[in-house]
Design a protein around this motif. Structure first.
Motif, mmCIF file in Angstrom:
data_model
loop_
_atom_site.group_PDB
_atom_site.id
_atom_site.type_symbol
_atom_site.label_atom_id
_atom_site.label_comp_id
_atom_site.label_asym_id
_atom_site.label_seq_id
_atom_site.Cartn_x
_atom_site.Cartn_y
_atom_site.Cartn_z
ATOM 1 N N GLY A 112 -37.880 7.894 -44.138
ATOM 2 C CA GLY A 112 -37.250 7.370 -45.333
ATOM 3 C C GLY A 112 -36.042 6.543 -44.981
ATOM 4 O O GLY A 112 -35.583 6.536 -43.836
ATOM 5 N N ARG A 113 -35.492 5.855 -45.951
ATOM 6 C CA ARG A 113 -34.417 4.909 -45.693
ATOM 7 C C ARG A 113 -33.046 5.564 -45.565
ATOM 8 O O ARG A 113 -32.105 4.922 -45.144
ATOM 9 N N ASP A 114 -32.870 6.829 -45.908
ATOM 10 C CA ASP A 114 -31.572 7.477 -45.719
ATOM 11 C C ASP A 114 -31.717 8.893 -45.150
ATOM 12 O O ASP A 114 -30.838 9.714 -45.282
ATOM 13 N N ILE A 115 -32.795 9.148 -44.462
ATOM 14 C CA ILE A 115 -33.057 10.485 -43.924
ATOM 15 C C ILE A 115 -31.993 10.895 -42.898
ATOM 16 O O ILE A 115 -31.438 11.981 -42.969
ATOM 17 N N GLY A 116 -31.686 10.036 -41.937
ATOM 18 C CA GLY A 116 -30.757 10.386 -40.868
ATOM 19 C C GLY A 116 -29.297 10.366 -41.262
ATOM 20 O O GLY A 116 -28.460 10.981 -40.607
ATOM 21 N N THR A 117 -28.968 9.671 -42.341
ATOM 22 C CA THR A 117 -27.568 9.568 -42.748
ATOM 23 C C THR A 117 -27.209 10.459 -43.932
ATOM 24 O O THR A 117 -26.069 10.888 -44.050
ATOM 25 N N VAL A 118 -28.185 10.753 -44.807
ATOM 26 C CA VAL A 118 -27.888 11.510 -46.030
ATOM 27 C C VAL A 118 -28.688 12.807 -46.115
ATOM 28 O O VAL A 118 -28.135 13.879 -46.305
ATOM 29 N N VAL A 119 -29.995 12.723 -45.974
ATOM 30 C CA VAL A 119 -30.856 13.884 -46.191
ATOM 31 C C VAL A 119 -30.708 14.905 -45.070
ATOM 32 O O VAL A 119 -30.545 16.101 -45.327
ATOM 33 N N CYS A 120 -30.760 14.457 -43.821
ATOM 34 C CA CYS A 120 -30.667 15.360 -42.660
ATOM 35 C C CYS A 120 -29.641 14.839 -41.644
ATOM 36 O O CYS A 120 -29.996 14.546 -40.492
ATOM 37 N N PRO A 121 -28.386 14.729 -42.021
ATOM 38 C CA PRO A 121 -27.409 14.157 -41.100
ATOM 39 C C PRO A 121 -27.156 14.998 -39.848
ATOM 40 O O PRO A 121 -26.646 14.488 -38.850
#
Length: 78
Positions: free
Chosen positions: A4-13
């Motif tokens: 996804g477009r924000d997985i590494g920064t928001v969803v699963c930081p």
């Protein structure tokens, strides 16, 4: 594995391993056109490219969860 477009920064930081998979807009448009054509459809490359560029600009510029690689992500330019 999540995509996804924000997985590494928001969803699963706090994920141990993060990948930021990218490709130029032109490469992604070419792939999308080939996908459409492989299913018997037709499309215009310029239209697909413009759509991808608009989506990227919108997602990168949004205030909430902008599209960007996490600081500790491994970059994969495909």
């Amino acid at each position: 594995v999540l995509d996804g477009r924000d997985i590494g920064t928001v969803v699963c930081p706090d994920a141990d391993i993060k990948l930021y998979v990218t490709a130029s807009a032109a490469v992604r448009a070419k792939r999308r056109l080939a996908e459409i054509e492989s299913m018997g459809g037709s499309a215009d490359f310029a239209t697909i490219l413009a759509d991808i560029e608009r989506r990227d600009e919108r997602d990168m510029g949004r205030a909430d969860s902008p599209l960007k690689p996490a600081a500790d992500a491994h970059l994969l330019d495909t």
